[in-house]
Design a protein around this motif. Structure first.
Motif, PDB file in Angstrom:
ATOM      1  N   LEU A  57       0.841  -1.183   0.000  1.00  0.00           N
ATOM      2  CA  LEU A  57       0.000   0.000   0.000  1.00  0.00           C
ATOM      3  C   LEU A  57       0.878   1.235   0.000  1.00  0.00           C
ATOM      4  CD1 LEU A  57      -2.609  -1.102   2.692  1.00  0.00           C
ATOM      5  CD2 LEU A  57      -2.943  -1.074   0.222  1.00  0.00           C
ATOM      6  N   ASP A  58       0.489   2.255  -0.771  1.00  0.00           N
ATOM      7  CA  ASP A  58       1.315   3.460  -0.889  1.00  0.00           C
ATOM      8  C   ASP A  58       0.996   4.463   0.217  1.00  0.00           C
ATOM      9  OD1 ASP A  58      -1.021   4.806  -1.597  1.00  0.00           O
ATOM     10  OD2 ASP A  58      -0.508   4.962  -3.722  1.00  0.00           O
ATOM     11  N   GLU A  59       1.513   5.693   0.068  1.00  0.00           N
ATOM     12  CA  GLU A  59       1.371   6.696   1.123  1.00  0.00           C
ATOM     13  C   GLU A  59      -0.067   7.132   1.348  1.00  0.00           C
ATOM     14  OE1 GLU A  59       3.185   8.817  -2.557  1.00  0.00           O
ATOM     15  OE2 GLU A  59       3.319   6.880  -1.550  1.00  0.00           O
ATOM     16  N   ARG A  60      -0.978   6.802   0.424  1.00  0.00           N
ATOM     17  CA  ARG A  60      -2.399   7.112   0.605  1.00  0.00           C
ATOM     18  C   ARG A  60      -3.220   5.848   0.831  1.00  0.00           C
ATOM     19  NH1 ARG A  60       0.025  10.428  -2.748  1.00  0.00           N
ATOM     20  NH2 ARG A  60      -0.144  12.656  -2.348  1.00  0.00           N
ATOM     21  N   SER A  61      -2.526   4.762   1.194  1.00  0.00           N
ATOM     22  CA  SER A  61      -3.158   3.462   1.453  1.00  0.00           C
ATOM     23  C   SER A  61      -3.851   2.909   0.214  1.00  0.00           C
ATOM     24  CB  SER A  61      -4.145   3.545   2.630  1.00  0.00           C
ATOM     25  OG  SER A  61      -3.453   3.823   3.826  1.00  0.00           O
ATOM     26  N   HIS A  62      -3.351   3.286  -0.974  1.00  0.00           N
ATOM     27  CA  HIS A  62      -3.826   2.708  -2.216  1.00  0.00           C
ATOM     28  C   HIS A  62      -2.891   1.567  -2.616  1.00  0.00           C
ATOM     29  CE1 HIS A  62      -5.806   6.822  -3.329  1.00  0.00           C
ATOM     30  NE2 HIS A  62      -6.536   6.116  -2.485  1.00  0.00           N
ATOM     31  N   PRO A  63      -3.400   0.569  -3.328  1.00  0.00           N
ATOM     32  CA  PRO A  63      -2.555  -0.575  -3.724  1.00  0.00           C
ATOM     33  C   PRO A  63      -1.369  -0.126  -4.578  1.00  0.00           C
ATOM     34  CG  PRO A  63      -4.874  -1.071  -4.079  1.00  0.00           C
ATOM     35  CD  PRO A  63      -4.807   0.391  -3.749  1.00  0.00           C
ATOM     36  N   GLU A  64      -0.239  -0.769  -4.370  1.00  0.00           N
ATOM     37  CA  GLU A  64       0.922  -0.509  -5.211  1.00  0.00           C
ATOM     38  C   GLU A  64       1.675  -1.809  -5.459  1.00  0.00           C
ATOM     39  OE1 GLU A  64       3.694   2.191  -3.455  1.00  0.00           O
ATOM     40  OE2 GLU A  64       4.112   0.920  -1.729  1.00  0.00           O
ATOM     41  N   LEU A  65       2.375  -1.834  -6.576  1.00  0.00           N
ATOM     42  CA  LEU A  65       3.250  -2.941  -6.948  1.00  0.00           C
ATOM     43  C   LEU A  65       4.632  -2.331  -7.101  1.00  0.00           C
ATOM     44  CD1 LEU A  65       2.861  -5.977  -7.509  1.00  0.00           C
ATOM     45  CD2 LEU A  65       2.663  -5.427  -9.930  1.00  0.00           C
ATOM     46  N   VAL A  66       5.550  -2.680  -6.199  1.00  0.00           N
ATOM     47  CA  VAL A  66       6.777  -1.912  -6.038  1.00  0.00           C
ATOM     48  C   VAL A  66       7.933  -2.848  -5.713  1.00  0.00           C
ATOM     49  CG1 VAL A  66       6.356  -1.551  -3.573  1.00  0.00           C
ATOM     50  CG2 VAL A  66       7.717   0.109  -4.831  1.00  0.00           C
ATOM     51  N   PHE A  67       9.155  -2.404  -5.955  1.00  0.00           N
ATOM     52  CA  PHE A  67      10.315  -3.148  -5.464  1.00  0.00           C
ATOM     53  C   PHE A  67      10.939  -2.380  -4.301  1.00  0.00           C
ATOM     54  CE2 PHE A  67      12.054  -0.297  -8.655  1.00  0.00           C
ATOM     55  CZ  PHE A  67      13.287   0.105  -8.145  1.00  0.00           C
ATOM     56  N   GLY A  68      11.784  -3.021  -3.520  1.00  0.00           N
ATOM     57  CA  GLY A  68      12.416  -2.375  -2.374  1.00  0.00           C
ATOM     58  C   GLY A  68      13.452  -1.388  -2.842  1.00  0.00           C
ATOM     59  N   VAL A  69      13.005  -0.202  -3.264  1.00  0.00           N
ATOM     60  CA  VAL A  69      13.819   0.729  -4.042  1.00  0.00           C
ATOM     61  C   VAL A  69      15.183   0.994  -3.400  1.00  0.00           C
ATOM     62  CG1 VAL A  69      13.935   3.042  -5.017  1.00  0.00           C
ATOM     63  CG2 VAL A  69      11.764   1.815  -5.002  1.00  0.00           C
ATOM     64  N   GLU A  70      15.170   1.476  -2.182  1.00  0.00           N
ATOM     65  CA  GLU A  70      16.424   1.914  -1.578  1.00  0.00           C
ATOM     66  C   GLU A  70      17.365   0.740  -1.314  1.00  0.00           C
ATOM     67  OE1 GLU A  70      17.271   4.076   2.522  1.00  0.00           O
ATOM     68  OE2 GLU A  70      16.426   5.459   1.038  1.00  0.00           O
ATOM     69  N   SER A  71      16.852  -0.333  -0.718  1.00  0.00           N
ATOM     70  CA  SER A  71      17.713  -1.483  -0.404  1.00  0.00           C
ATOM     71  C   SER A  71      18.248  -2.128  -1.671  1.00  0.00           C
ATOM     72  CB  SER A  71      16.949  -2.511   0.438  1.00  0.00           C
ATOM     73  OG  SER A  71      15.813  -2.990  -0.258  1.00  0.00           O
ATOM     74  N   VAL A  72      17.417  -2.222  -2.702  1.00  0.00           N
ATOM     75  CA  VAL A  72      17.838  -2.815  -3.972  1.00  0.00           C
ATOM     76  C   VAL A  72      18.967  -2.014  -4.606  1.00  0.00           C
ATOM     77  CG1 VAL A  72      17.104  -3.028  -6.389  1.00  0.00           C
ATOM     78  CG2 VAL A  72      15.733  -4.053  -4.579  1.00  0.00           C
ATOM     79  N   ILE A  73      18.785  -0.708  -4.695  1.00  0.00           N
ATOM     80  CA  ILE A  73      19.750   0.126  -5.415  1.00  0.00           C
ATOM     81  C   ILE A  73      21.052   0.262  -4.639  1.00  0.00           C
ATOM     82  CG2 ILE A  73      20.145   2.475  -6.254  1.00  0.00           C
ATOM     83  CD1 ILE A  73      17.070   2.471  -6.937  1.00  0.00           C
TER      84      ILE A  73
END
Length: 339
Positions: A57-73
């Protein structure tokens, strides 16, 4: 890039037709160039596991499909020979902190609230979201900040260099946003090259993609990500009024702008780097086409709230889950034969 500090005024200084696929990797990729050795964005994603998406869930509690941006990069850059450091921002001392880091480093990457970025209309015309920029320079009186933005998503994507006032920049870094999946704001990131590596793009891409294929097969948070995202979207789109329409717009944003298609486009490049068979790249391109259809369906739902469109989106999600699993299976089979 020469300093234009004697002619400072708020706004864009330069604009470039090339943009990154991800704002944080784009910021750090530019830092590698400033350090004398450019690392491809695809190589960072290969080394860090950036093609594995998770539902949340994103910053507005809406569904999101995401990767672990900071840890990955950050882990990807560590694997590629860099040392990354993060310093917590002190709200009353950030100017001095930035000044000290810029005296020692080529740039400082930082997450911001996009609503305070005043050099592009797209930021003021949309609700604030987490975005990353690279600080290049600071005026001697600490009142002006020069940033490189690797990904401005207007009618056509571009990157740019811009000056910001310290007031606008302060709002950008201290007006904090958090998603349920990502909480990256509040730190200053630097990069140092600590070792050389053999630039074997075929070997590095192959190893990185195989690791991710194995993780996809064995970790349910990756394997079931599309199904979980589908369920979250189904529930949210059944909500009343503006909520369902806002969720549909966010689906379009997550697919086309933020994560899904940008990730698949980089994956297609990684497949070329790994010299994967053409049919595997065809599977990736077909998958992109299916996601684009879902994005268009979400816009239609936003304008109509049609139950039949929601049903077709649900069917498309099922197809996407199957096609994604097949792509990773084919990739593992073809690249695994090289061992």
């Amino acid at each position: 890039m020469g300093s234009d500090i004697e002619h400072v005024k708020a706004g864009k200084v330069e604009q470039f037709p090339v943009a990154a696929r991800n704002c944080f990797s784009g910021s750090l990729q530019r830092m590698t160039l400033l350090l004398g050795r450019q690392v491809e964005e695809a190589a960072i994603m290969e080394a860090g596991g950036g093609y594995l998406l998770q539902a949340g869930l994103d910053e507005r509690s809406h569904p999101e499909l995401v990767f672990g941006v900071e840890s990955v990069i950050l882990s990807g850059l560590t694997s590629l020979g860099y040392e990354t450091q993060a310093v917590a921002i002190k709200p009353d001392e950030w100017r001095e902190q930035l000044q000290g880091l810029l005296a020692e480093h080529a740039g400082v990457a930082i997450w911001v609230n996009s609503a305070h970025l005043d050099y592009a209309d797209v930021y003021s015309s949309h609700p604030g979201f987490m975005h990353a920029v690279l600080v290049l320079e600071q005026s001697a009186d600490l009142r002006w900040i020069k940033v490189f933005d690797s990904l401005v998503d207007e009618r056509s994507r571009y990157s740019c260099v811009a000056w910001m006032t310290d007031t606008a920049f302060e709002g950008a870094i201290l007006d904090r946003l958090r998603s349920k999946s990502l909480d990256h704001m509040g730190r200053l990131h630097t990069l140092v090259a600590v070792r050389e590596y053999v630039a074997d793009s075929r070997g590095l891409a192959t190893m990185g993609l195989l690791r991710q294929a194995e993780a996809f097969r064995t970790n349910s948070c990756y394997f079931n990500a599309i199904h979980e995202y589908r369920l979250l979207c189904r529930e949210a789109m059944a909500s009343e009024g503006d909520v369902s329409r806002n969720v549909a717009r966010r689906i379009f944003d997550h697919v086309n702008v933020l994560y899904v298609l940008p990730s698949l486009k980089l994956l297609e490049h990684s497949l070329c780097r790994a010299e994967a068979p053409e049919y595997v790249s065809d599977l990736c391109r077909t998958l992109m086409g299916d996601w684009r259809v879902l994005g268009l369906q979400s816009l239609k739902f936003e304008s109509t709230s049609s139950i039949s469109i929601a049903a077709r989106m649900d069917e498309r999600f099922e197809r996407l889950g199957t096609a994604t699993a097949y792509l990773w299976e084919a990739l593992a089979m073809e690249l695994g034969d090289r061992k």
